[in-house]
Design an enzyme around this catalytic site. Structure first.
Site, short mmCIF file in Angstrom:
data_model
loop_
_atom_site.label_atom_id
_atom_site.label_comp_id
_atom_site.label_asym_id
_atom_site.label_seq_id
_atom_site.Cartn_x
_atom_site.Cartn_y
_atom_site.Cartn_z
N GLY A 120 -8.12 -19.21 10.77
CA GLY A 120 -6.88 -19.08 11.40
C GLY A 120 -7.41 -18.26 12.32
N PHE A 178 -2.54 -24.11 11.28
CA PHE A 178 -2.73 -23.69 12.45
C PHE A 178 -2.09 -23.63 14.20
CE2 PHE A 178 -5.82 -25.72 9.19
CZ PHE A 178 -6.82 -24.66 9.28
N THR A 181 -3.96 -16.33 6.26
CA THR A 181 -4.02 -17.51 6.80
C THR A 181 -4.22 -18.42 6.18
OG1 THR A 181 -6.35 -17.41 6.89
CG2 THR A 181 -4.54 -16.12 8.47
N ASP A 182 -4.88 -19.89 7.27
CA ASP A 182 -5.19 -20.99 6.35
C ASP A 182 -6.80 -21.09 7.47
OD1 ASP A 182 -5.89 -23.22 5.68
OD2 ASP A 182 -4.37 -24.81 7.21
N TYR A 183 -7.40 -21.84 6.87
CA TYR A 183 -9.21 -22.13 7.15
C TYR A 183 -9.43 -21.00 7.95
CZ TYR A 183 -14.02 -23.48 5.13
OH TYR A 183 -14.65 -23.48 5.05
#
Ligand code: BGC
Length: 757
Positions: free
Chosen positions: A286, A251, A282-284
């Site tokens: 992101g 992030f 990606t992250d959540y």
């Protein structure tokens, strides 16, 4: 000679043929599939939406179902159960035009239903076989339940105890962190991803997420490239070298650009320098969050993510909703979309999903392979090896299974908190609490009396935040003095007091940073009252981070740090408290005296004004606290004791690629068998850039019977002396090196060598 070379070449070619042939087969398959795909279908593969609430029997009516049928979904995550996963997979392979199977991910971080200690705890075992085994079991259970991709290992180096996610990683050291990263990838992926009991690893959070300023989650990180390469990047690289199938972007920003849009990180380092061949998710949300970061609107940031080298978009659907337009506008190219789509299809191919989309959906395995007695037994023994004995004055421990034992504290009777943070698949009715563990251990030989003694914290609102996700404590609303008195009363009638105190499971982990890293005041007041009884007190400390326990170290005779031990935590705690298992864990993070000292780590630089002993004016120190930690990196006691001989070197003058043998003789000087983690540190005394005062370069965990001695030898080569210099060239420099071997980073024996080129 020529003939020999030709032969060697032939052998080489033949040996590499199967892998090359497999790659060619995969390429041909994916080429053929991609030829049939529309642009929408290709972008669909890049989409990893949130699963929402998929209820068995109704998946077909969910919002997601329509998207799956339209070929707009590449995978889903955090859906639990074969039945649900099968149902959703059926939508993909029966309703969508090209029948491309979905990939199913989950945060299988430290076990599945059988939960192992939180990663920070697991790292304290310093046992790579155990680490690998725990990941292997997690993969076996998760894959039996439909999962084929885990968002683990988390390999972020963390040196700031305030950061809640320090719990999810392997501590402060890049060498140890790299070993663990490798073991985890091996454990999850095994030797063949196609097998139905192996799952794909996703290395996270790439990169430098653990260096968030002020330890505040999601905050900015900013550091020199030299520090990145030497201290923060090695575990990610080790995981990539071990063949991890995927990476997750972090992030935070790196060099002023969010990692998710950072081309240098995602392409130059990861793919070009390290040769990573898998896909990056990606992250959540992101991608969407880069709008708040302030680098553009959704269309702009999505294009930047793809251009940087991101392949899959978790939850935010920026790729799904904006890439077609960006393509028209020339902000992205078809080649980039193709590249990402190909990598995701390849991942599915490697998992064997095109051959059998239900490969991981075997209802029988779901019944027989999950939360088995065998897996739980391993979890119990792993948990016991993650505990760190911090103090044991007057050998209060181990306890005898006789008389009356008072068990006190808010952490004593809570099953739900035993698994710790990120235990998505756990059934919270199943973990063993400390109370149950102690009762099971003593049977009718001793009496266990219990009182809660205090709430988790005086502040009810804080306690609510610290008890989220079904881990609430049930607040006792009586006056604090009354709750304490109840505990003191039972303590007075007992022979010994076990105080289960510290943090709740949700006081660490994501979005759980703390500016105060001490035991909450309500529990400190309880502890003070217990100490006043004059009975021996054992503090069983629950923690998701290194805590500031200077006062407890001064006042409590015995302290056992148990982190969050997983499903079998209570039994494992009993095993160690009663001496059925001799503790052998060693800290992988420095325990500071107070929060003002953090970030704190053993491998610091000397500075131009190093401190001798505290306090000296115009030296690098504080007015109000020494530079010492309470417990150094690598520290941990045993119920027996060990002595170390001086360091013996095979030579003190070395040249070029020679090997130095450094050895010590370690003796078990107590009267119990035990395990000891023998640690090797090296200091590069003079460098072209400043070098740390010491760096871990090796360790061996050995078994020693009471009275037994063993000689432990480390082979050191110039490879162990290498570092990234000012030009980021990885090399070693001739000169003097101090070779240190000991029981922890502070207590070492030192010898010096000269190593010329
Ligand atoms: C976390 C990741 C996790 C992801 C999916 C994010 O909030 O940062 O570690 O894998 O959610 O659950």
């Amino acid at each position: 000679m020529k003939r020999f070379l030709r032969l060697a070449l032939l052998v080489c070619l033949t040996a590499s043929l199967p892998a090359a042939a497999q790659d060619a087969k995969m390429k041909a398959f994916v080429d053929a599939l991609m030829k049939k795909m529309t642009l929408t279908e290709k972008i669909g593969q890049l989409n990893l939406p949130g699963a929402g609430d998929i209820t068995t029997g109704q998946a077909g009516n969910s919002d997601i179902a329509k998207k799956i049928a339209d070929g707009q979904v590449g995978g889903l995550f955090n859906i639990k159960s074969v039945a649900k996963i099968k149902e959703v997979q059926r939508l993909a392979v029966e309703k969508s035009r090209l029948k491309i199977p979905l990939i199913f991910g989950m945060d299988v971080i430290h076990g599945y239903e059988t939960v192992f200690p939180i990663p920070l705890g697991l790292s304290c075992s310093w046992d790579m076989d155990l680490v690998e085994k725990s990941a292997r079991i997690a993969a076996t259970e998760a894959s039996a339940d439909g999962i084929n991709w885990t968002f683990s290992p988390m390999v972020d180096i963390a040196r700031d105890a305030r950061w809640g996610r320090i719990a999810e990683g392997n501590g402060e050291d890049p060498y140890l962190g790299s070993q663990i990263a490798r073991a985890m990838v091996k454990g999850y992926q095994g030797d063949d991803l196609k097998k139905n009991n192996t799952i794909m690893a996703c290395v996270k959070h790439y990169a430098m997420y653990g260096a968030a300023e002020a330890g505040r989650d999601y905050n900015t990180t900013d550091m020199s490239h030299q520090r990145m390469y030497n201290d923060y990047l090695p575990p990610y690289k080790a995981a990539a070298d071990a063949g991890a199938g995927s990476f997750m972007a972090s992030f935070n920003e790196v060099d002023g650009v969010p990692a998710t849009a950072n081309k240098w990180l995602m392409t130059d380092v990861l793919r070009k320098q390290w040769g990573f061949k898998g896909f990056v998710v990606t992250d959540y949300t992101g991608i969407n969050e880069m709008v708040a970061h302030g680098i553009g609107d959704l269309k702009e940031v999505t294009a930047r993510a793809l251009n940087a080298g991101i392949d899959m978009d978790m939850v935010g659907e920026g790729m799904l909703t904006t890439l077609q337009q960006s393509l028209k506008e020339g902000k992205v190219t078809m080649a980039q979309i193709d590249k990402s789509c190909r990598l995701i299809l390849e991942a599915k191919y490697k998992l064997g999903l095109f051959e059998d989309p239900y490969r991981y959906c075997d209802e029988n395995r779901a019944k027989t392979d999950v939360f088995t007695a065998g897996n739980r037994a391993v979890a119990r023994s792993v948990a016991a090896q993650s505990f760190v004995l911090l103090k044991n004055q007057g050998n209060v421990l181990p306890l005898k299974k006789t008389g009356t034992i008072a068990l006190v504290g808010p952490l004593a009777d809570t099953k739900e908190n035993m698994p710790g943070t990120w235990s998505v698949a756990a059934d919270f009715s199943k973990p063993i609490s400390v109370l149950q563990g102690l009762k099971d251990a003593v049977g009718d030989k001793a009496k266990i009396v219990y009182a809660k003694g205090s709430n988790l914290d005086y502040d009810a609102a804080f306690e609510e935040r610290a008890g989220m996700f079904g881990k609430a404590f049930g607040r006792d609303n009586r006056p604090a003095a009354e709750i304490i008195q109840e505990a003191v009363n039972i303590a007075n009638q007992s022979d010994v007091i076990v105080a289960a105190l510290g943090e709740s499971a949700e006081m660490s982990g994501e979005s759980s940073s703390r500016s105060n890293i001490e035991i909450p005041q309500a529990q400190k007041d309880l502890l003070a009252a217990l100490l006043k009884t004059g009975k021996p007190v054992v503090l069983v400390l629950f923690a998701g981070r290194p805590m500031a326990i200077k006062a407890e170290n001064e006042n409590v005779p015995a302290i056992l740090n148990v982190w969050f031990g997983g499903s079998e935590a209570g039994s494992a705690i009993a095993d160690v408290l009663f001496g059925d298992v001799n503790p052998s864990g060693k800290l992988t993070t420095t325990f500071p005296q107070n929060v003002g000292q953090v970030p704190m780590y053993y491998a610091h630089k000397n500075t131009g004004r190093p401190l001798g002993t505290w306090f000296e004016k115009f030296r690098s120190n504080y007015l109000d606290v020494s530079n010492d930690p309470v417990y150094p990196f690598g520290y941990g006691l045993s119920y027996t004791s060990f002595s170390y001989s001086d360091v013996k070197l095979s030579s003190t003058n070395l040249k070029g690629q020679q090997t130095l043998k450094a050895s010590v003789t370690v003796t078990n000087t107590g009267n119990r068998d035990g395990k000891e983690v023998v640690q090797l540190y090296i200091r590069d005394v003079v460098g072209s850039v400043t070098r740390p005062v010491k760096e871990l370069k090796g360790f061996q965990k050995i078994d020693l019977k009471a009275g037994e001695s063993k000689t432990v030898t480390f082979d050191i080569t110039p490879n162990d002396l290498k570092f990234y210099n000012y030009d980021l060239k990885y090399d070693w420099e001739a000169g003097e090196f101090q070779i240190m071997i000991g029981a922890n980073s502070r207590d070492v024996k030192t010898a010096s060598v000269n190593w010329s080129k």
